[in-house]
Design a protein around this motif. Structure first.
Motif, mmCIF file in Angstrom:
data_model
loop_
_atom_site.group_PDB
_atom_site.id
_atom_site.type_symbol
_atom_site.label_atom_id
_atom_site.label_comp_id
_atom_site.label_asym_id
_atom_site.label_seq_id
_atom_site.Cartn_x
_atom_site.Cartn_y
_atom_site.Cartn_z
ATOM 1 N N ALA A 13 -3.902 48.769 4.259
ATOM 2 C CA ALA A 13 -3.454 47.594 3.772
ATOM 3 C C ALA A 13 -4.936 46.811 3.261
ATOM 4 C CB ALA A 13 -2.864 46.739 4.876
ATOM 5 N N ASN A 14 -5.915 47.324 3.911
ATOM 6 C CA ASN A 14 -7.056 46.330 3.419
ATOM 7 C C ASN A 14 -8.095 47.117 2.437
ATOM 8 O OD1 ASN A 14 -6.653 44.435 5.505
ATOM 9 N ND2 ASN A 14 -7.390 45.752 6.942
ATOM 10 N N ASP A 15 -7.868 48.165 2.176
ATOM 11 C CA ASP A 15 -8.539 48.848 1.254
ATOM 12 C C ASP A 15 -8.244 48.264 -0.286
ATOM 13 O OD1 ASP A 15 -10.046 51.177 -0.001
ATOM 14 O OD2 ASP A 15 -8.333 52.496 -0.066
ATOM 15 N N LYS A 16 -9.104 48.721 -1.267
ATOM 16 C CA LYS A 16 -9.073 47.778 -2.309
ATOM 17 C C LYS A 16 -8.112 48.946 -3.562
ATOM 18 C CE LYS A 16 -11.734 46.031 -6.050
ATOM 19 N NZ LYS A 16 -12.607 46.569 -6.781
ATOM 20 N N GLY A 17 -8.168 50.184 -3.191
ATOM 21 C CA GLY A 17 -7.154 51.227 -3.878
ATOM 22 C C GLY A 17 -7.520 51.212 -5.319
ATOM 23 N N LYS A 18 -7.109 52.546 -5.642
ATOM 24 C CA LYS A 18 -7.499 52.847 -7.103
ATOM 25 C C LYS A 18 -6.624 54.172 -7.788
ATOM 26 C CE LYS A 18 -10.778 56.168 -6.294
ATOM 27 N NZ LYS A 18 -12.194 56.796 -5.617
ATOM 28 N N LEU A 19 -6.629 54.235 -9.025
ATOM 29 C CA LEU A 19 -5.682 55.316 -9.475
ATOM 30 C C LEU A 19 -6.570 56.485 -9.455
ATOM 31 C CD1 LEU A 19 -3.993 53.438 -12.707
ATOM 32 C CD2 LEU A 19 -2.650 54.451 -10.527
ATOM 33 N N VAL A 20 -5.985 57.594 -9.030
ATOM 34 C CA VAL A 20 -6.819 58.862 -8.751
ATOM 35 C C VAL A 20 -6.047 60.050 -9.888
ATOM 36 C CG1 VAL A 20 -7.735 60.822 -7.491
ATOM 37 C CG2 VAL A 20 -7.558 58.313 -6.561
ATOM 38 N N ASP A 21 -6.787 60.901 -10.590
ATOM 39 C CA ASP A 21 -6.041 61.604 -11.321
ATOM 40 C C ASP A 21 -5.952 63.200 -10.859
ATOM 41 O OD1 ASP A 21 -6.435 59.915 -13.362
ATOM 42 O OD2 ASP A 21 -7.362 60.946 -14.869
ATOM 43 N N TYR A 22 -4.607 63.718 -10.937
ATOM 44 C CA TYR A 22 -4.315 65.052 -10.384
ATOM 45 C C TYR A 22 -3.647 65.637 -11.823
ATOM 46 C CZ TYR A 22 -4.792 62.576 -5.817
ATOM 47 O OH TYR A 22 -5.591 62.064 -4.788
ATOM 48 N N LYS A 23 -4.072 67.209 -11.603
ATOM 49 C CA LYS A 23 -3.251 68.127 -12.464
ATOM 50 C C LYS A 23 -2.308 68.715 -11.637
ATOM 51 C CE LYS A 23 -6.046 67.419 -16.290
ATOM 52 N NZ LYS A 23 -5.539 66.691 -17.286
ATOM 53 N N ILE A 24 -1.153 68.916 -12.088
ATOM 54 C CA ILE A 24 -0.210 69.618 -11.678
ATOM 55 C C ILE A 24 0.511 70.628 -12.517
ATOM 56 C CG2 ILE A 24 1.478 67.759 -11.741
ATOM 57 C CD1 ILE A 24 2.584 69.097 -9.214
ATOM 58 N N ASN A 25 0.715 72.015 -12.292
ATOM 59 C CA ASN A 25 1.294 73.055 -13.388
ATOM 60 C C ASN A 25 2.486 73.493 -12.867
ATOM 61 O OD1 ASN A 25 -1.194 72.616 -14.892
ATOM 62 N ND2 ASN A 25 -2.194 74.128 -13.663
ATOM 63 N N ASP A 26 3.068 74.119 -13.866
ATOM 64 C CA ASP A 26 4.431 74.999 -13.697
ATOM 65 C C ASP A 26 5.345 74.019 -12.722
ATOM 66 O OD1 ASP A 26 3.210 77.152 -14.592
ATOM 67 O OD2 ASP A 26 2.398 77.740 -12.729
ATOM 68 N N VAL A 27 5.348 72.897 -13.201
ATOM 69 C CA VAL A 27 6.651 71.948 -12.746
ATOM 70 C C VAL A 27 7.880 72.314 -13.358
ATOM 71 C CG1 VAL A 27 7.431 69.608 -12.565
ATOM 72 C CG2 VAL A 27 5.086 70.065 -12.379
#
Ligand code: SF4
Ligand code: FES
Length: 248
Positions: A13-27
């Motif tokens: 709850a106290n962390d600022k947080g951020k968007l992180v990129d992930y690649k996902i294949n064969d969905v």
């Protein structure tokens, strides 16, 4: 499908947080959105990384636990479905999908995509019930005749699963659609009329205490609600509240 996911990561709850990129294949297009996240989490665990925390339970649209903001929309681009019922066929190969928690002051982030929605529980506890004597014989279900239209409208209001998408969709983070559905399901029935005055006063008071915003009739809540809860419930709650205030 091969996809890029931009996922909100926040340790606590106290962390600022951020968007992180992930690649996902064969969905597979037949996967549900949550199954796609399960696959991602397996990959993260296999690499020794922290899996993405997200809420889910029934995975069939009835519990209201799943709660993702997908490309800016609560429960994603489909209509009248929860995140667990959203399928990957609604996206295209090569898409970038932004996944965030529901955003509202009254829904603080616990971790990653999980938010604390206990404010809804407290609104329910303030009046979302009827008091009945449960000792002795069970009363026959048909002992009190109920008009069919009222029964249907009450049932429709009762289909609210408390997911919070209405709050996440609203620019004011208002909880009026949720609270009005919970008020309406009882206000429409004779059994609910007994405590109706106190119920609406208490539930609205608790809603305000929790820090939800006001309704300004933009209607985004109704559009994003997976159960199609109607704005008419808000109008009904406003009438109930006015009458209760005059009585009070
Ligand atoms: S009114 Fe709709 S969007 Fe709001 S909590 Fe109930 S089911 Fe979810
Ligand atoms: S997990 Fe229960 S409604 Fe989505």
């Amino acid at each position: 499908m091969n996809l890029t996911l931009k996922i909100w990561r926040q340790k606590n709850a106290n962390d600022k947080g951020k968007l992180v990129d992930y690649k996902i294949n064969d969905v597979s297009p037949d996967m549900s959105f949550l199954e796609m996240l399960d696959v991602l989490n397996e990959q993260l665990i296999n690499k020794g990384e922290d899996p993405v925390a997200f809420d889910h339970d029934c995975r069939e649209g009835i519990c209201g636990a799943c709660s993702l903001q997908i490309n800016g929309e609560p429960h994603g681009p489909d209509r009248l479905v929860t995140t667990c019922q959203l399928h990957m066929r609604k996206f295209n190969d090569g898409d970038t999908i932004v996944i965030e928690p529901f955003r509202a002051k009254a829904f603080p982030v616990i971790k990653d995509l999980m938010v604390d929605r206990s404010s809804f529980d407290r609104i329910q506890q303030a009046g979302g019930f009827i008091s009945v004597n449960t000792s002795g014989n069970t009363i026959d279900a048909n002992a009190i005749p109920i008009n069919k239209n009222d029964a249907d409208e009450s049932f429709e209001a009762a289909t609210c699963i408390g997911c919070g998408a209405c709050v996440a969709a609203c620019k004011n983070a208002s909880a009026m659609l949720f609270t009005s559905a919970k008020v309406s399901q009882f206000a429409l029935l004779p059994q609910g009329r007994v405590e109706a005055t106190q119920r609406v006063l208490n539930m609205v008071e608790q809603m305000d205490k929790e820090g939800f915003g006001n309704c300004t009739n933009t209607g985004a809540c109704e559009v994003e609600c997976p159960k199609g809860i109607s704005l008419e419930n808000i109008a009904r709650m406003n009438r109930e509240y006015l009458m209760a205030s005059l009585k009070g």
